[in-house]
Write an enzyme that holds these catalytic residues in place. Sequence first.
Site, PDB file in Angstrom:
ATOM      1  N   LYS A 152       0.842  -1.199   0.000  1.00  0.00           N
ATOM      2  CA  LYS A 152       0.000   0.000   0.000  1.00  0.00           C
ATOM      3  C   LYS A 152       0.877   1.249   0.000  1.00  0.00           C
ATOM      4  O   LYS A 152       1.532   1.565   0.983  1.00  0.00           O
ATOM      5  CB  LYS A 152      -0.921   0.052   1.215  1.00  0.00           C
ATOM      6  CG  LYS A 152      -1.982   1.133   1.017  1.00  0.00           C
ATOM      7  CD  LYS A 152      -2.579   1.672   2.280  1.00  0.00           C
ATOM      8  CE  LYS A 152      -1.781   2.713   2.969  1.00  0.00           C
ATOM      9  NZ  LYS A 152      -1.627   3.985   2.224  1.00  0.00           N
ATOM     10  N   GLU A 164      10.090   0.612  10.555  1.00  0.00           N
ATOM     11  CA  GLU A 164      11.138   1.611  10.370  1.00  0.00           C
ATOM     12  C   GLU A 164      10.450   2.952  10.570  1.00  0.00           C
ATOM     13  O   GLU A 164       9.657   3.374   9.743  1.00  0.00           O
ATOM     14  CB  GLU A 164      11.748   1.460   8.978  1.00  0.00           C
ATOM     15  CG  GLU A 164      13.107   2.098   8.867  1.00  0.00           C
ATOM     16  CD  GLU A 164      13.014   3.521   8.375  1.00  0.00           C
ATOM     17  OE1 GLU A 164      12.968   4.424   9.235  1.00  0.00           O
ATOM     18  OE2 GLU A 164      12.984   3.730   7.156  1.00  0.00           O
ATOM     19  N   CYS A 194      13.710  10.339   7.425  1.00  0.00           N
ATOM     20  CA  CYS A 194      13.615   9.812   8.791  1.00  0.00           C
ATOM     21  C   CYS A 194      14.961   9.922   9.506  1.00  0.00           C
ATOM     22  O   CYS A 194      15.005  10.060  10.721  1.00  0.00           O
ATOM     23  CB  CYS A 194      13.114   8.389   8.779  1.00  0.00           C
ATOM     24  SG  CYS A 194      13.961   7.345   7.603  1.00  0.00           S
ATOM     25  N   GLU A 244       9.854  14.947  15.909  1.00  0.00           N
ATOM     26  CA  GLU A 244      10.224  14.916  14.495  1.00  0.00           C
ATOM     27  C   GLU A 244       9.447  15.989  13.732  1.00  0.00           C
ATOM     28  O   GLU A 244       8.231  15.940  13.654  1.00  0.00           O
ATOM     29  CB  GLU A 244       9.915  13.525  13.933  1.00  0.00           C
ATOM     30  CG  GLU A 244      10.473  13.305  12.558  1.00  0.00           C
ATOM     31  CD  GLU A 244      10.270  11.872  12.070  1.00  0.00           C
ATOM     32  OE1 GLU A 244       9.161  11.338  12.192  1.00  0.00           O
ATOM     33  OE2 GLU A 244      11.252  11.291  11.556  1.00  0.00           O
TER      34      GLU A 244
HETATM   35  P1  NAI Z   1       1.962   8.068   8.515  1.00  0.00           P
HETATM   36  O1  NAI Z   1       2.805   7.239   9.411  1.00  0.00           O
HETATM   37  O2  NAI Z   1       0.547   8.324   8.919  1.00  0.00           O
HETATM   38  O3  NAI Z   1       1.919   7.421   7.048  1.00  0.00           O
HETATM   39  C1  NAI Z   1       2.781   6.416   6.562  1.00  0.00           C
HETATM   40  C2  NAI Z   1       1.970   5.311   5.889  1.00  0.00           C
HETATM   41  O4  NAI Z   1       1.141   4.680   6.853  1.00  0.00           O
HETATM   42  C3  NAI Z   1       1.028   5.784   4.781  1.00  0.00           C
HETATM   43  O5  NAI Z   1       0.986   4.805   3.761  1.00  0.00           O
HETATM   44  C4  NAI Z   1      -0.308   5.829   5.482  1.00  0.00           C
HETATM   45  O6  NAI Z   1      -1.407   5.686   4.615  1.00  0.00           O
HETATM   46  C5  NAI Z   1      -0.211   4.640   6.410  1.00  0.00           C
HETATM   47  N1  NAI Z   1      -1.087   4.678   7.577  1.00  0.00           N
HETATM   48  C6  NAI Z   1      -1.546   5.772   8.248  1.00  0.00           C
HETATM   49  N2  NAI Z   1      -2.347   5.396   9.261  1.00  0.00           N
HETATM   50  C7  NAI Z   1      -2.414   4.044   9.242  1.00  0.00           C
HETATM   51  C8  NAI Z   1      -3.087   3.062  10.037  1.00  0.00           C
HETATM   52  N3  NAI Z   1      -3.864   3.425  11.057  1.00  0.00           N
HETATM   53  N4  NAI Z   1      -2.920   1.762   9.725  1.00  0.00           N
HETATM   54  C9  NAI Z   1      -2.122   1.393   8.703  1.00  0.00           C
HETATM   55  N5  NAI Z   1      -1.478   2.266   7.911  1.00  0.00           N
HETATM   56  C10 NAI Z   1      -1.619   3.582   8.172  1.00  0.00           C
HETATM   57  O7  NAI Z   1       2.697   9.449   8.277  1.00  0.00           O
HETATM   58  P2  NAI Z   1       2.048  10.854   7.830  1.00  0.00           P
HETATM   59  O8  NAI Z   1       0.756  11.072   8.548  1.00  0.00           O
HETATM   60  O9  NAI Z   1       2.025  10.924   6.367  1.00  0.00           O
HETATM   61  O10 NAI Z   1       3.142  11.877   8.376  1.00  0.00           O
HETATM   62  C11 NAI Z   1       3.105  12.316   9.730  1.00  0.00           C
HETATM   63  C12 NAI Z   1       4.489  12.363  10.310  1.00  0.00           C
HETATM   64  O11 NAI Z   1       5.032  11.059  10.330  1.00  0.00           O
HETATM   65  C13 NAI Z   1       5.511  13.167   9.532  1.00  0.00           C
HETATM   66  O12 NAI Z   1       5.445  14.519   9.825  1.00  0.00           O
HETATM   67  C14 NAI Z   1       6.787  12.542   9.978  1.00  0.00           C
HETATM   68  O13 NAI Z   1       7.189  13.081  11.212  1.00  0.00           O
HETATM   69  C15 NAI Z   1       6.425  11.095  10.174  1.00  0.00           C
HETATM   70  N6  NAI Z   1       6.831  10.278   9.008  1.00  0.00           N
HETATM   71  C16 NAI Z   1       7.968   9.552   9.104  1.00  0.00           C
HETATM   72  C17 NAI Z   1       8.419   8.829   8.029  1.00  0.00           C
HETATM   73  C18 NAI Z   1       9.663   8.029   8.098  1.00  0.00           C
HETATM   74  O14 NAI Z   1      10.227   7.681   7.076  1.00  0.00           O
HETATM   75  N7  NAI Z   1      10.130   7.683   9.276  1.00  0.00           N
HETATM   76  C19 NAI Z   1       7.709   8.847   6.741  1.00  0.00           C
HETATM   77  C20 NAI Z   1       6.477   9.596   6.767  1.00  0.00           C
HETATM   78  C21 NAI Z   1       6.091  10.290   7.861  1.00  0.00           C
END
Ligand code: NAI
Length: 502
Positions: A185, A260, A294, A396
């Site tokens: 996904k 991760e 990240c 972050e």
């Molecule tokens: P997120 O963690 O919500 O999104 C990442 C993935 O998880 C997306 O594919 C999203 O659709 C999915 N996701 C979201 N909620 C879910 C759930 N309940 N169950 C299963 N999958 C789910 O990140 P978001 O909201 O886009 O960004 C928020 C913050 O997260 C950013 O500001 C950043 O600090 C952090 N982040 C960190 C990343 C990393 O590489 N460590 C990458 C993206 C965001």
Amino acid sequence: MISVAPAVASAVRHYDLFIDGTWVAARSGRTFTTPNPSTGAPLATIAEGDRADIDRAVQAARKAYEGPWSRVSARDRGRLLYKLAQLIDQQAQRLAELETADNGKPIRESRYIDLPQVVETFEYFAGWATKIEGDTIPLPGPLLNYTLREPVGVCGQIIPWNFPLLMTAWKLAPALAAGNTCVLKPAEQTPVTAMELAALIQEAGFPDGVVNIVPGYGETAGAALASHPDVDKVAFTGSTEVGKLIARAAADNLTKVSLELGGKAPNIVFADADLDQAVEGAMMGIFFNQGQVCCAGSRLFVAEPVRERFLERFQARARSLRVGDPLKPETQMGPQVSDEQLNRIKGYVTIGRREGATVLTGGESPRLSGPLKRGYFFQPTILTNVRNRMRVAQEEIFGPVTAVIPFKEEEELIRQANDTMYGLSAGIWTRDLSRAHRFAKAIQAGTVWINTYNMIHPAMPFGGYKQSGYGRELGRHALDLYTQVKSVWVDLSDKPIGWYAA
Ligand code: NAI
Ligand code: MG
């Protein structure tokens, strides 16, 4: 060099879900739009997968796993992955343009960092397919003991928007090399290149159902995948907050999980560092990919004796960055991925000010003209007068905002560097060899960079300590995530066990 974006010049495109080797609409019939973050204009419409579609994709992956894919030899798995790498390579320019249009990263990054890394990741794991082996373990007695390393089964993979195609590669390549099937996904903000990859997967000749790509929202499609009882393993990259939700959802079925997650990496400049190099390292640490990394070096610790000199140069370099249209080859920083992320970053700058930090440079959106006016741009930003316990040093921000924290002596520095819930990565700039290795040992982080920053390679393991997650992607360690070990016993004696005899 780089052409003027023919791939993205055309009208709004549409992508369906990729399930069982065919393109299908979502069961609900719903679609969503992904904008171009440079202008806010729609780039593509996408079928919006949810629970019913995830279910269909998991069934297809199960059928492929037990059927055709189980009969494909390791050599042929490797050849398919290698073929896929070649197809991506041939289309690298087009894919880089689409990545830039969907995510906002400068074309010089998508074309010369992301895409080559994607190709190399598939090539690297293509090589592993034929080298996944068990052990023969000597035991006392007339016994033959050996282990088999078998695939885990159906893998559910959920990825973020900061490196859309590269994260797809990190997930799919080791899973497929080891003989698993996948339901992936992509992030709702950046689904385009994953759908383009689906077409290349089909062209490469993978059997139907081996890879299924189902875009949709996290709370619906993502949650359905993480909690699906017929998924054997879930791999997630994203926020620590959602990582915890995934681990909880997977706990009900005891699905294997690797995570991760976020980071708040210390990037440390000692007084004896080559200052020009360290300034470039600080830039790479926080402005690469608009800071949406990240392992971003978002806590910049600078030794007191060189602080002023360092900040003077760093500030001048940050101000000189060319922020603008990411499809232009000269652009060094594009827009943030979304309105939501932009607002989050602005919010953190406000929080920082309230906490007593000073905005040395940046701190707001740049004034751009034309259609870019509506893009999600933010200036390269340096915060000074930061203490490690402030929220801007602990949370972050995921944007081009670095928090500069001065330090005097090494022991106190290490304590502060480790004083965070995260532990993904760390950097150090020094000419003192012993100090560098002392630091590498003392820091709680999955990756340490010495006189360099943000380096990755498919052969090097990547992952976090503490709340930055568990499991290691890339390298041979990735195969641990996607295989399970079976131990086999054979009694070689010519007599039966005889325990209950007489
Ligand atoms: P997120 O963690 O919500 O999104 C990442 C993935 O998880 C997306 O594919 C999203 O659709 C999915 N996701 C979201 N909620 C879910 C759930 N309940 N169950 C299963 N999958 C789910 O990140 P978001 O909201 O886009 O960004 C928020 C913050 O997260 C950013 O500001 C950043 O600090 C952090 N982040 C960190 C990343 C990393 O590489 N460590 C990458 C993206 C965001
Ligand atoms: Mg979210």
